[in-house]
Design an enzyme around this catalytic site. Sequence first.
Site, PDB file in Angstrom:
ATOM      1  CG  ASP A 135     -22.708 -43.501  -1.294  1.00 35.18           C
ATOM      2  OD1 ASP A 135     -21.823 -42.830  -0.729  1.00 35.18           O
ATOM      3  OD2 ASP A 135     -23.543 -44.185  -0.666  1.00 35.18           O
ATOM      4  CD  GLU A 140     -20.515 -49.324   0.516  1.00 34.23           C
ATOM      5  OE1 GLU A 140     -19.884 -49.620   1.550  1.00 34.23           O
ATOM      6  OE2 GLU A 140     -20.986 -48.199   0.303  1.00 34.23           O
ATOM      7  CD  GLU A 176     -24.737 -39.060   0.371  1.00 30.56           C
ATOM      8  OE1 GLU A 176     -25.976 -38.844   0.382  1.00 30.56           O
ATOM      9  OE2 GLU A 176     -23.922 -38.333   0.973  1.00 30.56           O
ATOM     10  CG  HIS A 212     -22.037 -37.527   7.720  1.00 32.51           C
ATOM     11  ND1 HIS A 212     -22.266 -37.598   6.371  1.00 32.51           N
ATOM     12  CD2 HIS A 212     -21.810 -38.790   8.122  1.00 32.51           C
ATOM     13  CE1 HIS A 212     -22.164 -38.855   5.971  1.00 32.51           C
ATOM     14  NE2 HIS A 212     -21.891 -39.603   7.012  1.00 32.51           N
ATOM     15  NE  ARG A 225     -23.353 -32.819   1.180  1.00 24.07           N
ATOM     16  CZ  ARG A 225     -22.752 -31.656   0.967  1.00 24.07           C
ATOM     17  NH1 ARG A 225     -23.454 -30.595   0.639  1.00 24.07           N
ATOM     18  NH2 ARG A 225     -21.445 -31.551   1.071  1.00 24.07           N
ATOM     19  CG  HIS A 233     -18.846 -34.909   9.360  1.00 27.50           C
ATOM     20  ND1 HIS A 233     -18.571 -33.928   8.426  1.00 27.50           N
ATOM     21  CD2 HIS A 233     -18.743 -36.087   8.694  1.00 27.50           C
ATOM     22  CE1 HIS A 233     -18.318 -34.494   7.256  1.00 27.50           C
ATOM     23  NE2 HIS A 233     -18.408 -35.810   7.389  1.00 27.50           N
TER      24      HIS A 233
HETATM   25  C1  UD1 Z   1     -19.170 -36.443   2.170  1.00 27.46           C
HETATM   26  C2  UD1 Z   1     -20.005 -37.239   1.168  1.00 27.46           C
HETATM   27  C3  UD1 Z   1     -20.914 -38.231   1.856  1.00 27.46           C
HETATM   28  C4  UD1 Z   1     -20.121 -39.096   2.831  1.00 27.46           C
HETATM   29  C5  UD1 Z   1     -19.349 -38.206   3.793  1.00 27.46           C
HETATM   30  C6  UD1 Z   1     -18.489 -39.036   4.709  1.00 27.46           C
HETATM   31  C7  UD1 Z   1     -20.742 -36.185  -0.934  1.00 27.46           C
HETATM   32  C8  UD1 Z   1     -21.715 -35.293  -1.584  1.00 27.46           C
HETATM   33  N1  UD1 Z   1     -20.850 -36.329   0.391  1.00 27.46           N
HETATM   34  O1  UD1 Z   1     -20.069 -35.610   2.900  1.00 27.46           O
HETATM   35  O2  UD1 Z   1     -21.542 -39.060   0.891  1.00 27.46           O
HETATM   36  O3  UD1 Z   1     -21.020 -39.927   3.530  1.00 27.46           O
HETATM   37  O4  UD1 Z   1     -18.498 -37.322   3.050  1.00 27.46           O
HETATM   38  O5  UD1 Z   1     -18.101 -38.292   5.827  1.00 27.46           O
HETATM   39  O6  UD1 Z   1     -19.888 -36.727  -1.591  1.00 27.46           O
HETATM   40  N2  UD1 Z   1     -14.636 -30.682   5.894  1.00 27.46           N
HETATM   41  C9  UD1 Z   1     -13.434 -30.294   6.448  1.00 27.46           C
HETATM   42  N3  UD1 Z   1     -12.446 -31.237   6.592  1.00 27.46           N
HETATM   43  C10 UD1 Z   1     -12.615 -32.532   6.234  1.00 27.46           C
HETATM   44  C11 UD1 Z   1     -13.848 -32.916   5.680  1.00 27.46           C
HETATM   45  C12 UD1 Z   1     -14.845 -31.976   5.504  1.00 27.46           C
HETATM   46  O7  UD1 Z   1     -13.246 -29.144   6.817  1.00 27.46           O
HETATM   47  O8  UD1 Z   1     -11.693 -33.326   6.403  1.00 27.46           O
HETATM   48  C13 UD1 Z   1     -15.688 -29.654   5.709  1.00 27.46           C
HETATM   49  C14 UD1 Z   1     -15.342 -28.650   4.580  1.00 27.46           C
HETATM   50  O9  UD1 Z   1     -15.831 -27.394   4.925  1.00 27.46           O
HETATM   51  C15 UD1 Z   1     -16.148 -29.229   3.396  1.00 27.46           C
HETATM   52  C16 UD1 Z   1     -17.395 -29.739   4.119  1.00 27.46           C
HETATM   53  O10 UD1 Z   1     -16.918 -30.300   5.334  1.00 27.46           O
HETATM   54  O11 UD1 Z   1     -16.434 -28.256   2.413  1.00 27.46           O
HETATM   55  C17 UD1 Z   1     -18.231 -30.723   3.361  1.00 27.46           C
HETATM   56  O12 UD1 Z   1     -17.444 -31.809   2.853  1.00 27.46           O
HETATM   57  P1  UD1 Z   1     -18.092 -32.737   1.674  1.00 27.46           P
HETATM   58  O13 UD1 Z   1     -17.151 -33.813   1.359  1.00 27.46           O
HETATM   59  O14 UD1 Z   1     -18.563 -31.869   0.553  1.00 27.46           O
HETATM   60  O15 UD1 Z   1     -19.403 -33.307   2.323  1.00 27.46           O
HETATM   61  P2  UD1 Z   1     -19.613 -34.245   3.576  1.00 27.46           P
HETATM   62  O16 UD1 Z   1     -20.812 -33.729   4.269  1.00 27.46           O
HETATM   63  O17 UD1 Z   1     -18.361 -34.412   4.317  1.00 27.46           O
HETATM   64  N1  UDP Z   2     -15.153 -42.971  11.761  1.00 24.36           N
HETATM   65  C1  UDP Z   2     -13.894 -42.580  12.232  1.00 24.36           C
HETATM   66  N2  UDP Z   2     -13.819 -41.536  13.115  1.00 24.36           N
HETATM   67  C2  UDP Z   2     -14.925 -40.870  13.550  1.00 24.36           C
HETATM   68  C3  UDP Z   2     -16.199 -41.263  13.064  1.00 24.36           C
HETATM   69  C4  UDP Z   2     -16.276 -42.322  12.158  1.00 24.36           C
HETATM   70  O1  UDP Z   2     -12.876 -43.164  11.853  1.00 24.36           O
HETATM   71  O2  UDP Z   2     -14.788 -39.936  14.362  1.00 24.36           O
HETATM   72  C5  UDP Z   2     -15.225 -44.063  10.773  1.00 24.36           C
HETATM   73  C6  UDP Z   2     -16.248 -45.153  11.042  1.00 24.36           C
HETATM   74  O3  UDP Z   2     -15.688 -46.217  11.801  1.00 24.36           O
HETATM   75  C7  UDP Z   2     -16.657 -45.588   9.645  1.00 24.36           C
HETATM   76  C8  UDP Z   2     -16.445 -44.345   8.804  1.00 24.36           C
HETATM   77  O4  UDP Z   2     -15.638 -43.467   9.560  1.00 24.36           O
HETATM   78  O5  UDP Z   2     -15.784 -46.590   9.126  1.00 24.36           O
HETATM   79  C9  UDP Z   2     -17.782 -43.709   8.488  1.00 24.36           C
HETATM   80  O6  UDP Z   2     -17.584 -42.443   7.944  1.00 24.36           O
HETATM   81  P1  UDP Z   2     -18.774 -41.414   7.770  1.00 24.36           P
HETATM   82  O7  UDP Z   2     -19.818 -41.666   8.805  1.00 24.36           O
HETATM   83  O8  UDP Z   2     -18.159 -40.073   7.715  1.00 24.36           O
HETATM   84  O9  UDP Z   2     -19.319 -41.731   6.308  1.00 24.36           O
HETATM   85  P2  UDP Z   2     -20.425 -42.762   5.738  1.00 24.36           P
HETATM   86  O10 UDP Z   2     -20.021 -44.139   6.121  1.00 24.36           O
HETATM   87  O11 UDP Z   2     -21.761 -42.357   6.298  1.00 24.36           O
HETATM   88  O12 UDP Z   2     -20.371 -42.512   4.269  1.00 24.36           O
END
Ligand code: UD1
Ligand code: UDP
Length: 390
Positions: free
Chosen positions: A95, A117, A131, A211, A213, A244
């Site tokens: 999502d 999923e 999401e 994490h 939003r 995160h």
């Molecule tokens: C995203 C997804 C969320 C998912 C989550 C899993 C959307 C809108 N959100 O949220 O559904 O549950 O990922 O973790 O699709 N960043 C880094 N390095 C990384 C990852 C993120 O620096 O490897 C930082 C960057 O500044 C980036 C920010 O995190 O711009 C936000 O990343 P983004 O993918 O937009 O949103 P998440 O909160 O990670």
């Molecule tokens: N996870 C990981 N390292 C971490 C935290 C989570 O590998 O430090 C794994 C966790 O086991 C799960 C997935 O990441 O499978 C969940 O990711 P996240 O919580 O970022 O996203 P969501 O599932 O909420 O979309």
Amino acid sequence: MKVSVILGTRPEAIKLAPIILAMKANCEYTCDVCVTAQHRQMLDQVLEVFGITPDADLDLMTDGQTLSGLTARAMTALDGYLARERPDIVLVQGDTTTVFTAALAAFYHGIPVGHVEAGLRTWNLRSPWPEEANRVLTSRLAKLHFAPTESARQNLLREGVPDNDIFVTGNTVIDALYLAVDRVRSSFPQVPGLSSELISRETPLVLITGHRRESFGEKLEAICAAILELAEAFPEVQFVYPVHLNPQVRDTVMRMLSGSSSGNIHLIAPLSYLPFVALMERATLLITDSGGVQEEAPALGKPVLVTRDTTERPEALTGGTVKLVGADRQAIVREASRLLSDAAYCHAMSRICLPYGDGKATQRILDAIAARFDVAPVQQEELLPVAVGQ
Ligand code: UD1
Ligand code: UDP
């Protein structure tokens, strides 16, 4: 048959890895892996564990990206990718922005979409945000719907998705988890940021992630305040929080928790999948808003306090191993304190509960694709053939 698997974030990579590995091992499929790299470091961590090298890397992540900015860049990049590759089907999972934009771009190209999923719903477009909207919109565009549970199937039927386009498969996260568990049980991996002495102490450990939003700001502050209070009340317990990389999460968590005087809060970098699974197994309980962790922890028999008001994963609530505590400081402190001080209560919530799958979701998804597209079914020995690295 040419399949494009399009993914962008850490959880998508974990949940699609078993499918990618099975398709790459089967000569009936040409499996092209396209990463948007909506996440960069956290995505690469997972791809490395599963030994997956993307065929196309759109490298989209920017620091502090906005939802609209990422959506616009993803649409343009995916349009070019699909025009070049012309797959027979696009597979997406979950999502995120990557999922919705890939489904929409594939729809514009007339390419059928398989949604892994599918059918999770809270029926509240604000929670989880964005999401819930992404998954509803993706269902509207997809052709094949791989629902993890019967209740997800019912949600799709309620929205008018034809019954014969829905396949109840279980969630591939359990397939990935079992692969990882096999590895970590044979040798406990190093956990960067934590000493092995601390991990092997016979005292409780609470594992925390967060994490979402919709929790940014006051709600995340309330969750942090609860952790501070718990850490002071239970000095013998270790509180481990892989933070995160989203700056909106990091800034709040570091500001509120990094200077704690109790000395038992460990803020560490996001962990690679194997150390994270190892820590889940080691944990007494988890405090999280993560979707994936809500599915994995019950399979490991670990109690979970979910810092949200709603969940699209009601099965483990019914199973009694997961509790919704909201971003409510008092509720988090009350429930965690009870689990940490009442052994019988904690034991009762520490039952293995498997509503999300039996580790065979990949097989069912590939069988459904094979039947629909008239390709030879995958044999059992072709599934999950790879040793998972660290
Ligand atoms: C995203 C997804 C969320 C998912 C989550 C899993 C959307 C809108 N959100 O949220 O559904 O549950 O990922 O973790 O699709 N960043 C880094 N390095 C990384 C990852 C993120 O620096 O490897 C930082 C960057 O500044 C980036 C920010 O995190 O711009 C936000 O990343 P983004 O993918 O937009 O949103 P998440 O909160 O990670
Ligand atoms: N996870 C990981 N390292 C971490 C935290 C989570 O590998 O430090 C794994 C966790 O086991 C799960 C997935 O990441 O499978 C969940 O990711 P996240 O919580 O970022 O996203 P969501 O599932 O909420 O979309």
